[in-house]
Write an enzyme that holds these catalytic residues in place. Structure first.
Site, PDB file in Angstrom:
ATOM      1  CB  CYS A 199      -1.046  -0.021   1.051  1.00  0.00           C
ATOM      2  SG  CYS A 199      -0.186   0.316   2.849  1.00  0.00           S
ATOM      3  NE  ARG A 222      -4.436   1.476   1.604  1.00  0.00           N
ATOM      4  CZ  ARG A 222      -4.329   2.179   0.803  1.00  0.00           C
ATOM      5  NH1 ARG A 222      -5.436   2.236  -0.314  1.00  0.00           N
ATOM      6  NH2 ARG A 222      -3.423   3.098   0.513  1.00  0.00           N
ATOM      7  CG  ASP A 269      -5.346   5.051   2.805  1.00  0.00           C
ATOM      8  OD1 ASP A 269      -4.969   4.673   3.872  1.00  0.00           O
ATOM      9  OD2 ASP A 269      -4.417   5.612   2.231  1.00  0.00           O
TER      10      ASP A 269
HETATM   11  P1  4NP Z   1      -1.707   2.764   4.140  1.00  0.00           P
HETATM   12  O1  4NP Z   1      -2.530   4.225   4.697  1.00  0.00           O
HETATM   13  O2  4NP Z   1      -1.338   3.251   2.671  1.00  0.00           O
HETATM   14  O3  4NP Z   1      -3.017   1.919   3.914  1.00  0.00           O
HETATM   15  O4  4NP Z   1      -0.869   2.338   4.964  1.00  0.00           O
HETATM   16  C1  4NP Z   1      -1.688   5.444   4.453  1.00  0.00           C
HETATM   17  C2  4NP Z   1      -0.732   5.782   5.571  1.00  0.00           C
HETATM   18  C3  4NP Z   1       0.062   6.956   5.747  1.00  0.00           C
HETATM   19  C4  4NP Z   1      -0.132   7.875   4.801  1.00  0.00           C
HETATM   20  C5  4NP Z   1      -1.141   7.426   3.428  1.00  0.00           C
HETATM   21  C6  4NP Z   1      -1.726   6.343   3.257  1.00  0.00           C
HETATM   22  N1  4NP Z   1       0.457   8.795   4.623  1.00  0.00           N
HETATM   23  O5  4NP Z   1       0.430   9.830   3.651  1.00  0.00           O
HETATM   24  O6  4NP Z   1       1.070   9.357   5.685  1.00  0.00           O
END
Ligand code: 4NP
Length: 149
Positions: A3, A9, A119
């Site tokens: 991800c 995720r 997300d």
């Molecule tokens: P993930 O969610 O891709 O599901 O881990 C996110 C966590 C952090 C960020 C973006 C998506 N961020 O921009 O910090």
């Protein structure tokens, strides 16, 4: 399981898929990574940990890392949680990596739909349960598809 941040995720997907594979007696090695390094070294988001724990899966030992080009050599199959992630995986692979190894994770549930796991980072805790359910159903499908020994 890939991800963006490797804290919301993909840690759930790693935990659930590894749990199912272990329970089925399969020697699969499941890992996860993010296409950015904003959270490198961090444990999974507390809400991701909580929803897994509520389902009997402990993901607290996982630590975020960035997806690297050598992952194309290390793993047989690479799942992108979302469209932006798919494009980044291709970019990190330098344009000459074996993209046949890569698929949208949710295509295992709905082939060719190229749908993204929403997300939950941008919402509140309520967002994590539907994400968990979606990931769990997809991992079950992967197990039934590839898990016949
Ligand atoms: P993930 O969610 O891709 O599901 O881990 C996110 C966590 C952090 C960020 C973006 C998506 N961020 O921009 O910090």
């Amino acid at each position: 399981m890939v991800c963006l941040g490797n804290i919301c995720r993909s840690p759930i997907a790693e935990g659930v898929m590894q749990h199912k594979a272990n329970a089925a007696g399969l020697d699969w090695i499941i890992d996860s990574a993010g296409t950015n390094s904003y959270h490198t070294g961090e444990a999974p988001h507390r809400h991701s940990q909580a929803i897994c724990k509520a389902n009997g899966i402990d993901i607290s030992d996982q630590r975020a890392r960035k997806f690297v080009a050598s992952d194309f050599e290390s793993y047989d199959k690479i799942y992108a949680m979302a469209g932006d992630v798919y494009l980044e995986i291709n970019r990190i692979g330098g344009g000459h990596a074996d993209m046949r190894k890569v698929d949208y994770f949710l295509n295992e549930l709905e082939p060719g739909a190229n749908a993204s796991v929403p997300d939950p980072w941008y919402g509140n805790e309520d967002g994590y349960e539907p994400v968990y359910d979606m990931i769990n159903a997809t991992c079950e499908k992967i197990l039934s598809k590839y898990g016949n020994k």
